[in-house]
Design a protein around this motif. Structure first.
Motif, short mmCIF file in Angstrom:
data_model
loop_
_atom_site.label_atom_id
_atom_site.label_comp_id
_atom_site.label_asym_id
_atom_site.label_seq_id
_atom_site.Cartn_x
_atom_site.Cartn_y
_atom_site.Cartn_z
N GLU A 138 -107.47 -102.33 20.16
CA GLU A 138 -106.03 -102.07 19.98
C GLU A 138 -105.85 -100.71 19.31
N PRO A 139 -105.16 -99.76 19.96
CA PRO A 139 -104.97 -98.42 19.35
C PRO A 139 -104.26 -98.49 18.00
N ILE A 140 -103.31 -99.43 17.86
CA ILE A 140 -102.54 -99.51 16.62
C ILE A 140 -103.46 -99.87 15.44
N ARG A 141 -104.44 -100.73 15.73
CA ARG A 141 -105.35 -101.13 14.65
C ARG A 141 -106.26 -99.97 14.26
N TRP A 142 -106.68 -99.20 15.28
CA TRP A 142 -107.49 -98.01 14.99
C TRP A 142 -106.70 -97.03 14.13
N LEU A 143 -105.41 -96.86 14.47
CA LEU A 143 -104.56 -95.92 13.72
C LEU A 143 -104.40 -96.38 12.27
N MET A 144 -104.16 -97.69 12.11
CA MET A 144 -103.99 -98.22 10.75
C MET A 144 -105.29 -98.09 9.96
N LEU A 146 -107.63 -95.84 10.42
CA LEU A 146 -107.79 -94.42 10.11
C LEU A 146 -106.92 -94.02 8.91
N ALA A 147 -105.66 -94.50 8.93
CA ALA A 147 -104.74 -94.18 7.83
C ALA A 147 -105.27 -94.77 6.52
N TYR A 221 -109.27 -103.06 9.90
CA TYR A 221 -109.98 -102.88 11.17
C TYR A 221 -110.30 -104.24 11.81
#
Lengths: 264, 263
Positions: A138-144, A146-147, A221
């Motif tokens: 899920e891209p959103i989970r990767w973004l979170m 990373l943040a 993650y």
């Protein structure tokens, strides 16, 4: 090129020259992972999950702990202590750069070669346990994730910087170093995910900053936290980040007022 | 003067050092104990979810952790500080002064300091171990088990000595071996994990390759009356005796090849 980029580049070059040391050091900190595989396999043979964790998420948790724990180290940094005690700080005070951001740059630079070593050696573990790890698509989970990692990096740095600045007031920082070395693995989730602890402990640990240096980004993650827990987590992490930045700045300002540049 | 009298002088000197650095002494005791307490907490949290790990109950695992901590405590008390000081003595050149003393260099270099804080840290695991026995949480099957337990406990300390001396021998050649000392300490922290968690191959590797299992599991299994594999019992004494001879030979050889570095 910006002065900070040059500092990062120099730190990368210096750090890369200690490759062998980094390999042995990474092997040392990755040992728990080897034993974790055996222990947790035995545990999850008897129970399907513990507080949202199954075997893949637990092994991934420990893999990420091993990969990130040095980069997100929040204990005393002896280079800063040494600068203060030996008078080496003076040379930085005469330069038109911020000591705090210089140290951030050094940390970034030092960690790049180390992370590469960790990544290469960690890949061996990944290859051997391909089916036993969590792969998030899920891209959103990767973004979170990373943040949370970027925030954790600065959070850990400000904690580390603040503790090191205590050297302005004392000649002996070994007591603080020692206390941190004992409690850090427990408070940051290095030993066990925070959600494994009894509820009373969890209630305290989730409001302390150390949890956000390892446990929180990793659980973001893994997807083992609810959206409410993630939202609260990011808020607490952000508040700590702001608070610790100002605490570090205040300590630095007050410390400089009593700094006597002793040493040669 | 015999070697025991000499060691008593070492002990007296170490005690004097403790009196000079009292705060440091207390800090070290607390530090050693915290790691042990955390290990117990770790397993208590796990056992809140499951009744046993590979057939080991919580009391048996705590017993195993106590045995491991006792082995670590003995090694840290009598041997560790001496061996880990060796690289810096080589770097500074002070090893040369040690070698001209009219005493066996291995004895002088490995027993010169007694880490008294680690000796005090032995009290808690010993207390918990005795308590487990007195409350019958752990049952000893017969007197042979007690004999085997002490024999294997001694064997475990000898084994730590062997590994430490072999690493120290490398210091004569490579000087910078501190990371190897850390690596071996890290490995042996996991001796407190029950042997039943390992697969057959891993068990063999962690018994005879890197003797993690031999250190705490063997003495603990002996006292609990658990059965050993025939290969384990037959190879155990050979392994320890051969290791000891090898370590002494390698160390002596390295000392002969040693050339002074410092100034």
């Amino acid at each position: 090129m910006s002065a900070y980029l040059i500092i990062i580049r120099n730190a990368v070059a210096e750090s890369a020259s200690y490759r062998l040391n980094q390999i042995v050091s990474f092997l040392t900190i990755s040992l728990p992972l080897v034993f974790a595989v055996f222990l947790w396999k035995t545990v999850f043979n008897q129970v399907d999950e513990i507080t949202n964790f199954d075997l893949p998420s637990t092994l991934t948790y420990y893999l990420l702990v091993v990969l990130l724990q040095d980069i997100l180290y929040s204990g005393v940094k002896w280079e800063i202590v040494d600068d203060i005690h030996s008078g080496g700080l003076t040379k930085w005070l005469t330069k038109p750069i911020s000591y705090l951001w210089m140290q951030v740059s050094v940390r970034i630079g030092t960690n790049i070669p180390y992370f590469l070593v960790a990544f290469i050696l960690g890949s061996v573990f990944v290859f051997l346990n391909l089916n036993r790890l969590v792969w998030t698509t899920e891209p959103i989970r990767w973004l979170m994730f990373l943040a949370a990692i970027i925030m954790a990096f600065f959070l850990a740095f400000f904690l580390s910087f603040g503790f090191s600045l205590v050297a302005f007031w004392t000649q002996d920082t070994s007591g603080i170093e020692f206390a941190i070395s004992i409690f850090l693995p427990l408070l940051s989730g290095q030993i066990l995910p925070i959600t494994f602890f009894p509820k009373e402990f969890q209630a305290i640990l989730v409001y302390l900053p150390w949890r956000y240096t390892l446990d929180f980004p990793i659980q973001v993650y893994l997807g083992t936290l609810s959206s409410v827990q993630i939202g609260t987590g990011f808020t607490v992490e952000f508040l700590w980040l702001v608070a610790l930045y100002f605490i570090a700045k205040t300590l630095w300002k007050n410390g400089l007022n009593i700094y006597q540049a002793v040493g040669g | 003067m015999n070697y025991f009298s000499l060691w008593l002088i070492f002990l007296r000197n170490s005690w004097k050092r403790v009196l000079v650095y009292r705060v440091n002494f207390l800090i070290l005791i607390i530090g050693n104990l915290f790691w042990f307490i955390f290990s117990i907490l770790f397993f208590q949290i796990l056992f809140a979810q499951i009744p046993a790990i590979g057939g080991w109950t919580l009391n048996e695992v705590i017993f195993l952790l106590c045995v491991n901590q006792i082995v670590i405590g003995f090694y840290d008390t009598f041997i560790k500080a001496n061996l880990e000081r060796l690289p810096s003595r080589i770097r500074e050149g002070s090893l040369d002064f040690d070698l001209v003393k009219p005493v066996d260099p291995i004895f002088w270099l490995t027993f010169q300091r007694v880490q008294i804080s680690s000796m005090f840290s032995l009290a808690l695991p010993a207390f918990i171990l005795v308590r487990l026995l007195l409350t019958h949480s752990i049952v000893i099957p017969n007197s042979t088990a007690i004999f085997l337990f002490f024999l294997m406990l001694f064997g475990a300390v000898v084994l730590r000595f062997v590994v430490g001396v072999l690493i120290a021998s490398l210091a004569m050649r490579f000087i910078s071996v501190q990371s190897l000392f850390s690596l071996q300490s890290e490995f042996f922290q996991y001796s407190g994990y029950p042997t039943s968690i390992y697969s057959k191959g891993a068990k063999l590797f962690f018994t005879f390759g890197i003797p993690v299992i031999m250190l705490a599991n063997f003495p603990a299994q002996a006292l609990l009356g658990n059965k050993f594999e025939p290969i384990e019992l037959s190879l155990y004494p050979v392994y320890i005796i051969f290791g000891l001879i090898l370590a002494v030979k390698v160390f002596s050889h390295s000392l002969r090849k040693y050339s002074s570095l410092g100034g």
